[in-house]
Design an enzyme around this catalytic site. Sequence first.
Site, short mmCIF file in Angstrom:
data_model
loop_
_atom_site.label_atom_id
_atom_site.label_comp_id
_atom_site.label_asym_id
_atom_site.label_seq_id
_atom_site.Cartn_x
_atom_site.Cartn_y
_atom_site.Cartn_z
N TYR A 1 8.60 2.62 -4.12
CA TYR A 1 8.87 1.51 -5.04
C TYR A 1 8.69 1.99 -6.47
O TYR A 1 7.70 2.66 -6.77
CB TYR A 1 7.91 0.34 -4.79
CG TYR A 1 8.62 -0.87 -4.25
CD1 TYR A 1 9.76 -1.36 -4.87
CD2 TYR A 1 8.16 -1.53 -3.10
CE1 TYR A 1 10.42 -2.46 -4.38
CE2 TYR A 1 8.83 -2.63 -2.60
CZ TYR A 1 9.97 -3.09 -3.24
OH TYR A 1 10.64 -4.17 -2.75
N ARG B 1 27.33 6.03 -3.24
CA ARG B 1 27.73 4.64 -3.55
C ARG B 1 26.74 4.03 -4.54
O ARG B 1 25.54 4.01 -4.29
CB ARG B 1 27.71 3.86 -2.24
CG ARG B 1 28.38 2.53 -2.24
CD ARG B 1 28.73 2.15 -0.82
NE ARG B 1 29.78 3.03 -0.34
CZ ARG B 1 31.08 2.85 -0.57
NH1 ARG B 1 31.49 1.80 -1.26
NH2 ARG B 1 31.98 3.68 -0.10
N GLU C 1 9.75 -0.13 -9.55
CA GLU C 1 10.31 -1.13 -10.48
C GLU C 1 9.96 -0.77 -11.92
O GLU C 1 8.82 -0.41 -12.22
CB GLU C 1 9.78 -2.53 -10.13
CG GLU C 1 10.56 -3.12 -8.96
CD GLU C 1 9.90 -4.33 -8.34
OE1 GLU C 1 8.68 -4.52 -8.56
OE2 GLU C 1 10.58 -5.06 -7.62
N LYS D 1 33.72 6.73 -6.46
CA LYS D 1 35.19 6.76 -6.30
C LYS D 1 35.67 8.17 -6.69
O LYS D 1 35.28 9.13 -6.03
CB LYS D 1 35.83 5.65 -7.13
CG LYS D 1 35.41 4.24 -6.65
CD LYS D 1 36.17 3.16 -7.39
CE LYS D 1 35.91 1.79 -6.81
NZ LYS D 1 34.76 1.10 -7.45
N THR E 1 31.41 2.80 -11.27
CA THR E 1 30.79 3.14 -10.00
C THR E 1 30.65 4.66 -9.97
O THR E 1 31.22 5.37 -10.81
CB THR E 1 31.66 2.69 -8.80
OG1 THR E 1 32.98 3.18 -8.99
CG2 THR E 1 31.66 1.18 -8.67
N ASP F 1 35.50 -0.74 -17.99
CA ASP F 1 35.05 -0.52 -16.61
C ASP F 1 35.87 0.66 -16.08
O ASP F 1 37.04 0.50 -15.73
CB ASP F 1 35.30 -1.79 -15.80
CG ASP F 1 34.95 -1.63 -14.33
OD1 ASP F 1 34.72 -0.49 -13.89
OD2 ASP F 1 34.93 -2.65 -13.62
N1 DSN Z 1 36.52 -2.15 -3.92
C1 DSN Z 1 36.97 -1.43 -5.08
C2 DSN Z 1 38.34 -0.90 -4.92
O1 DSN Z 1 38.77 -0.70 -3.80
O2 DSN Z 1 39.01 -0.65 -5.90
C3 DSN Z 1 36.86 -2.24 -6.29
O3 DSN Z 1 35.55 -2.63 -6.39
#
Ligand code: DSN
Length: 417
Positions: free
Chosen positions: A44, A230, A46, A224, A221, A195
């Site tokens: 933990y 993730r 925080e 990707k 994110t 974003d």
């Molecule tokens: N789920 C993502 C995508 O497939 O683009 C977006 O958050």
Amino acid sequence: MLTIEKLVKEENERQNNHIELIASENFTSKRIRNLCGSVLTNKYAEGYPGKRYYGGCNVIDRVETLAIENAKRLFECKFANVQPHSGSQANFSAYVALKNWIGIKDRKMKILSMSLSNGGHLTHGSPVSFSANDYEFSFFELNKDGRIDVKIVEKAIKAEKPDALLLGYSCYTYQIAFAPFAEICKKNKIKLIVDMAHFAGIVAAGLHDNPCKYADLVTSTTHKTLRGPRGAIILCNDEDLAKKVNSAVFPYAQGGPLEHIIAGKALGFEEAAQPKFKQYMEEVLKNTVACAEKLRSLGATVVLPENHLFMLNTKKSFGLTGLDAQHILEEYNITTNKNMLPDDDEKPNVTSGLRIGFPAMTTRGCNEQDAREIGQIIYDILKYRSNKGANEFEEGQKHLTARVQRLTRKMKRVEKL
Ligand code: DSN
């Protein structure tokens, strides 16, 4: 007996046996996966490095500091929060931070963005997400070529008078040059949020304009095109805004950070800074174009992409909805996702097209010739199954499954990456 381990094994095989074309997915390195399954999950922590609500955070502080420093170096920005558990949570906290930074108290913050149906994201003002409830969103249109156009956006800024412009997408096939948008934001005295979830890896490789140079806030994110674990990050260059971001993540939106995932992020940023990541990303871009070109040369309706994904208009090309095309391809172990096309007349859970991307298959070693072959296989399957010219493709149909198997077998296995 069914055990969770058996299911993991089954999923491992599914990933190896499928041609994975979901544009937002990728395969992490074994080192990243090991970190994500490490003992750091037991702790933990925080708070933030040096300011925790628990003892025993000496090592964890160094892990998180390393992740922060790696993110800052990779994206050339001054401040990074590496705790958001997901892209949606990063956007949730980014909007809260921006609202507090601007000092809006007695009304909803107004954000201008691209709608979900034009390729935006649920958190960019869709009525089914917190974003449309907590903020007042309006949307700019795309130009006749399907591009985000600075003149159209500026007109919308003047009409809607938002507090911030939000750029970014889940499904858009062009690159975005940020300078003209930063200029109109400055001129109209509004903030700019980007974003970059989908294209963060292309930015990291130096093959896409870096929004950190222009935007007040950047969210992303990490899993990707960036190929980390993730999760998500929030980046900025203003110290006061960075403080607002930190408190908007913890304690406002989240509790204990996932330090095992943060360790994976630290390594992901390090991997993305290597010259071989740039080579990988160049391959991703080439493969995406090669597949799109192949489909187009066969007569399918496709717009050539400038990034890692393209849209196949399945309705125009094969008379199939995106939903049907997705299901048909899945029968042959090809994984894609249905997606709305601009001005789509089908519902979001039906759609008229498929989104196809190459970050994942390129990680497994897919080259341009393979990408063209994938385009040919997709065409042959959908053409055959759309019942147009079935005879012509009968022979091909027999061998379609074998062709998919041949391709997946020659790719690197995902557990060995
Ligand atoms: N789920 C993502 C995508 O497939 O683009 C977006 O958050």
